[in-house]
Design a protein around this motif. Sequence first.
Motif, PDB file in Angstrom:
ATOM      1  N   ASP A   5       4.430   3.759 -10.011  1.00  0.00           N
ATOM      2  CA  ASP A   5       3.151   4.467  -9.915  1.00  0.00           C
ATOM      3  C   ASP A   5       3.001   5.147  -8.559  1.00  0.00           C
ATOM      4  OD1 ASP A   5       2.274   3.877 -12.458  1.00  0.00           O
ATOM      5  OD2 ASP A   5       1.321   2.014 -11.855  1.00  0.00           O
ATOM      6  N   GLU A  34      -0.348   8.495  -4.142  1.00  0.00           N
ATOM      7  CA  GLU A  34      -1.722   8.327  -3.683  1.00  0.00           C
ATOM      8  C   GLU A  34      -2.064   6.851  -3.600  1.00  0.00           C
ATOM      9  OE1 GLU A  34      -3.865   8.632  -8.097  1.00  0.00           O
ATOM     10  OE2 GLU A  34      -4.016  10.304  -6.709  1.00  0.00           O
ATOM     11  N   CYS A  49       2.353   6.941   0.886  1.00  0.00           N
ATOM     12  CA  CYS A  49       1.095   7.067   0.149  1.00  0.00           C
ATOM     13  C   CYS A  49      -0.129   6.835   1.025  1.00  0.00           C
ATOM     14  CB  CYS A  49       1.083   6.108  -1.027  1.00  0.00           C
ATOM     15  SG  CYS A  49       2.282   6.533  -2.304  1.00  0.00           S
ATOM     16  N   LEU A  74      -3.659   3.606  -4.722  1.00  0.00           N
ATOM     17  CA  LEU A  74      -3.978   3.125  -6.065  1.00  0.00           C
ATOM     18  C   LEU A  74      -4.958   1.962  -6.054  1.00  0.00           C
ATOM     19  CD1 LEU A  74      -0.380   3.231  -7.570  1.00  0.00           C
ATOM     20  CD2 LEU A  74      -2.173   4.962  -7.731  1.00  0.00           C
ATOM     21  N   SER A 128       5.177   8.338  -8.555  1.00  0.00           N
ATOM     22  CA  SER A 128       4.731   9.422  -9.422  1.00  0.00           C
ATOM     23  C   SER A 128       3.414  10.040  -8.965  1.00  0.00           C
ATOM     24  CB  SER A 128       4.592   8.919 -10.862  1.00  0.00           C
ATOM     25  OG  SER A 128       3.612   7.899 -10.945  1.00  0.00           O
ATOM     26  N   LYS A 129       2.520   9.206  -8.415  1.00  0.00           N
ATOM     27  CA  LYS A 129       1.192   9.697  -8.053  1.00  0.00           C
ATOM     28  C   LYS A 129       1.047  10.028  -6.576  1.00  0.00           C
ATOM     29  CE  LYS A 129      -0.954   7.160 -11.858  1.00  0.00           C
ATOM     30  NZ  LYS A 129      -1.947   6.133 -12.261  1.00  0.00           N
TER      31      LYS A 129
END
Length: 241
Positions: free
Chosen positions: A203, A209, A36, A211, A206-207
Amino acid sequence: MDTNSQFIYETHLHTSEASACGSMKGADYIQKYKQCGYSGIFVTDHFFNGNSAIDRTLDWNTQVDLYCKGYENALAQAEEENKQNPKDEPFRVFFGVEYNFHGDEYLIYGITKEWLKNHPEIMNFSHRELFAAVNKENGLIIQAHPFRLRNYMHSIHIHPRDVHGIEAYNLGNHPTENALAFQFAQHHNLPITSGSDMHNATDLESKREVLGGMAFDTPLKSIQDFIERVKFSKGIALNAK
């Protein structure tokens, strides 16, 4: 902000080794955070006066040894992966503590496993005593999610004189709670931090990125480097506003 040009660090993370609410092993976070775009993490498990997974009937030194396992496992995994890419900036893993009073919780940076073993009296500290002890070690105390209200928290306690800064963004907070924390920090002229308060990597997966966390123009070299930068507001607390 263009996060691709920054070095980003997760400042608030829990592992299943030490936090009863954690559901991911320390070592399992490394690849997920690297994917990420993070440059490192701070493992800040709940201490024995919070939502701890450690058996409190054990002797003090054994409790501390077990408490540090999540951090140590994450560090070992990061170091192994860093060896595989020696030309890259190493992924950093730093140690921290989340300390609880009466629902008000504090992120502590700059103390060590050895320090904890030598200070069992930490369990009986007042806010002022905790601040003085950490300050003596040139450490850092940040009040975590200061305006959070949940079913397990019956009131809000804030202590602007006994902290070095405020967590002005926490992924687990409601936007209004984060906004209040940011305004509170500004009012008291306190440095701010940001963290995801990660308990598992759902999270992240799934994303894919960033956070939350702290962004810097150059990589952190040590825990003391981080402490000094935060105290002098040299960094960006992501999503804090």
